[in-house]
Design an enzyme around this catalytic site. Structure first.
Site, PDB file in Angstrom:
ATOM      1  N   ASN A   9     -59.403  53.121   4.041  1.00 36.23           N
ATOM      2  CA  ASN A   9     -60.222  53.204   3.018  1.00 36.23           C
ATOM      3  C   ASN A   9     -60.428  52.178   1.933  1.00 36.23           C
ATOM      4  O   ASN A   9     -59.419  51.924   1.261  1.00 36.23           O
ATOM      5  CB  ASN A   9     -59.694  54.580   2.387  1.00 36.23           C
ATOM      6  CG  ASN A   9     -60.411  55.017   1.191  1.00 36.23           C
ATOM      7  OD1 ASN A   9     -61.538  54.641   0.688  1.00 36.23           O
ATOM      8  ND2 ASN A   9     -59.811  55.933   0.379  1.00 36.23           N
ATOM      9  N   LYS A  11     -62.310  51.988  -0.470  1.00 38.81           N
ATOM     10  CA  LYS A  11     -62.612  52.691  -1.779  1.00 38.81           C
ATOM     11  C   LYS A  11     -63.772  51.799  -2.483  1.00 38.81           C
ATOM     12  O   LYS A  11     -64.648  51.215  -1.640  1.00 38.81           O
ATOM     13  CB  LYS A  11     -61.436  52.556  -2.767  1.00 38.81           C
ATOM     14  CG  LYS A  11     -60.156  53.173  -2.044  1.00 38.81           C
ATOM     15  CD  LYS A  11     -59.027  53.638  -3.057  1.00 38.81           C
ATOM     16  CE  LYS A  11     -57.950  54.070  -2.261  1.00 38.81           C
ATOM     17  NZ  LYS A  11     -56.907  54.607  -3.026  1.00 38.81           N
ATOM     18  N   HIS A  94     -60.655  63.234  -0.827  1.00 33.61           N
ATOM     19  CA  HIS A  94     -59.799  62.304  -1.075  1.00 33.61           C
ATOM     20  C   HIS A  94     -59.398  62.703  -2.743  1.00 33.61           C
ATOM     21  O   HIS A  94     -60.301  63.053  -3.400  1.00 33.61           O
ATOM     22  CB  HIS A  94     -60.280  60.814  -1.101  1.00 33.61           C
ATOM     23  CG  HIS A  94     -59.443  59.784  -1.470  1.00 33.61           C
ATOM     24  ND1 HIS A  94     -58.953  59.486  -2.662  1.00 33.61           N
ATOM     25  CD2 HIS A  94     -58.772  59.116  -0.544  1.00 33.61           C
ATOM     26  CE1 HIS A  94     -58.054  58.583  -2.566  1.00 33.61           C
ATOM     27  NE2 HIS A  94     -57.686  58.349  -1.415  1.00 33.61           N
ATOM     28  N   GLU A  96     -59.076  60.976  -5.208  1.00 27.09           N
ATOM     29  CA  GLU A  96     -59.749  60.277  -6.397  1.00 27.09           C
ATOM     30  C   GLU A  96     -60.962  61.341  -6.540  1.00 27.09           C
ATOM     31  O   GLU A  96     -61.613  61.215  -7.719  1.00 27.09           O
ATOM     32  CB  GLU A  96     -59.918  58.900  -5.987  1.00 27.09           C
ATOM     33  CG  GLU A  96     -58.610  58.184  -6.100  1.00 27.09           C
ATOM     34  CD  GLU A  96     -58.528  56.797  -5.171  1.00 27.09           C
ATOM     35  OE1 GLU A  96     -59.515  56.304  -4.699  1.00 27.09           O
ATOM     36  OE2 GLU A  96     -57.355  56.430  -5.137  1.00 27.09           O
ATOM     37  N   GLU A 164     -51.826  63.155   1.493  1.00 27.90           N
ATOM     38  CA  GLU A 164     -51.588  62.097   0.758  1.00 27.90           C
ATOM     39  C   GLU A 164     -50.997  62.526  -0.588  1.00 27.90           C
ATOM     40  O   GLU A 164     -51.837  62.826  -1.486  1.00 27.90           O
ATOM     41  CB  GLU A 164     -52.989  61.274   0.666  1.00 27.90           C
ATOM     42  CG  GLU A 164     -53.604  60.887   1.907  1.00 27.90           C
ATOM     43  CD  GLU A 164     -54.571  59.707   1.317  1.00 27.90           C
ATOM     44  OE1 GLU A 164     -54.479  58.537   1.720  1.00 27.90           O
ATOM     45  OE2 GLU A 164     -55.688  59.885   0.722  1.00 27.90           O
ATOM     46  N   GLY A 170     -51.541  54.441  -4.199  1.00 30.97           N
ATOM     47  CA  GLY A 170     -51.810  53.195  -4.914  1.00 30.97           C
ATOM     48  C   GLY A 170     -50.575  52.821  -6.077  1.00 30.97           C
ATOM     49  O   GLY A 170     -50.720  51.837  -6.990  1.00 30.97           O
ATOM     50  N   SER A 210     -49.489  54.453  -0.379  1.00 29.79           N
ATOM     51  CA  SER A 210     -48.764  53.180  -0.356  1.00 29.79           C
ATOM     52  C   SER A 210     -48.087  52.745   0.881  1.00 29.79           C
ATOM     53  O   SER A 210     -46.788  52.094   1.098  1.00 29.79           O
ATOM     54  CB  SER A 210     -47.685  53.189  -1.437  1.00 29.79           C
ATOM     55  OG  SER A 210     -48.196  53.427  -2.811  1.00 29.79           O
TER      56      SER A 210
HETATM   57  C1  PEP Z   1     -55.740  56.028  -0.183  1.00 29.46           C
HETATM   58  O1  PEP Z   1     -56.406  56.056  -1.333  1.00 29.46           O
HETATM   59  O2  PEP Z   1     -56.098  56.989   0.528  1.00 29.46           O
HETATM   60  C2  PEP Z   1     -54.351  55.703  -0.241  1.00 29.46           C
HETATM   61  C3  PEP Z   1     -53.506  56.115   0.581  1.00 29.46           C
HETATM   62  O3  PEP Z   1     -54.239  54.438  -0.814  1.00 29.46           O
HETATM   63  P1  PEP Z   1     -52.971  53.240  -1.041  1.00 29.46           P
HETATM   64  O4  PEP Z   1     -52.638  52.988   0.380  1.00 29.46           O
HETATM   65  O5  PEP Z   1     -53.558  52.390  -1.735  1.00 29.46           O
HETATM   66  O6  PEP Z   1     -51.854  54.042  -1.574  1.00 29.46           O
END
Ligand code: PEP
Length: 252
Positions: A9, A11, A94, A96, A164, A170, A210
């Protein structure tokens, strides 16, 4: 045996030339890694350019969101109709989107149903925040999101769930494979209740939060975890290729 899936992703990162350069670097290795589904999800404006680059390879393309109405006065939105033929997958729900754009479980469900009705494959994201986690409510919170997100969806074969935890996205603070695996096992149990037959066992459920080349193999070694939804580490071609290789090796 479920085929692992690794989805990047991107983003709100990469201009169109940067997206093309990133996918071009990935093309040196990614298409040759077998036994794992590989998906890149660039921003909308780069979808066409990236799709053209990966055309004829084993790399699939995903969008990061979609709106449920087919067309009309919805300024700024993108419909399933517009994505058909352009992408294989779409991410919905997601954290976000839920957090910054106030998407509800019902919105996520509308998006998932519209995308599935339009023939797309869908990654539905779920995950609890830190407060819910610390209260020990992760399972019940995520269960409610899964039930609401999947409401009215009868065919699960084009559906993927990504677990997630928001506190892991992040932050550099990933869940442990044991905890993520336990929640994912719980999610699978919920899916078994809402969908009869073998669909729940065939469904891929990913971990995200992460993920890096240093921790991903341990996630992939957990029998409940079928792959990763990757943010930061998907913006580096070497990292994404390594993660994909680790997913492929987990089934070897
Ligand atoms: C995500 O936004 O789906 C995600 C898992 O981000 P990150 O890997 O940067 O934690």
């Amino acid at each position: 045996m479920r085929t692992p899936l690794v989805a990047g992703n991107w983003k709100m990162n990469t201009t169109v030339p940067e997206a093309v350069a990133l996918v071009d670097t990935m093309l040196n290795d990614l298409p040759f890694i077998q036994g794992v589904e590989k998906v890149v999800c660039p921003p909308f404006v780069s979808l066409d350019a990236v799709r053209q680059r990966v055309s004829g390879t084993s790399i699939l393309v995903g969008a990061q969101d979609v709106y449920w109405e087919p067309k009309g006065a919805y300024t700024g939105e993108i419909s399933v109709l517009m994505l058909q033929g352009m992408v294989d997958y779409v991410i919905v729900g997601h954290s976000e989107r839920r957090q910054y754009f106030h998407e509800s479980d019902q919105d996520v469900n509308r998006k998932a149903r519209a995308a599935l009705d339009g023939g797309l494959r869908v990654i539905v994201c779920v995950g609890e925040n830190l407060a819910e986690n610390e209260l020990g409510h992760a399972e019940s919170f995520v269960e409610a999101q899964v039930r609401a997100g999947l409401a009215g969806i009868e065919t699960l074969d084009r559906l993927v769930i990504a677990y997630e935890p928001i506190w892991a996205i992040g932050t550099g603070r990933a869940a442990t494979p044991e905890n993520a695996g336990a929640i994912i096992g719980h999610i699978r149990g919920v899916v078994r209740q809402v969908a009869s037959g073998p669909a729940a066992d065939a469904m891929r459920i990913l971990y995200g939060g992460s993920v890096t080349p240093d921790n991903f193999a341990a996630f992939m070694a957990h029998p409940e975890i079928d792959g990763g939804l990757v943010g930061g580490a998907s913006l580096n071609a070497d990292s994404f290729v390594t993660l994909t290789r680790q997913a492929a090796e987990s089934t070897a």
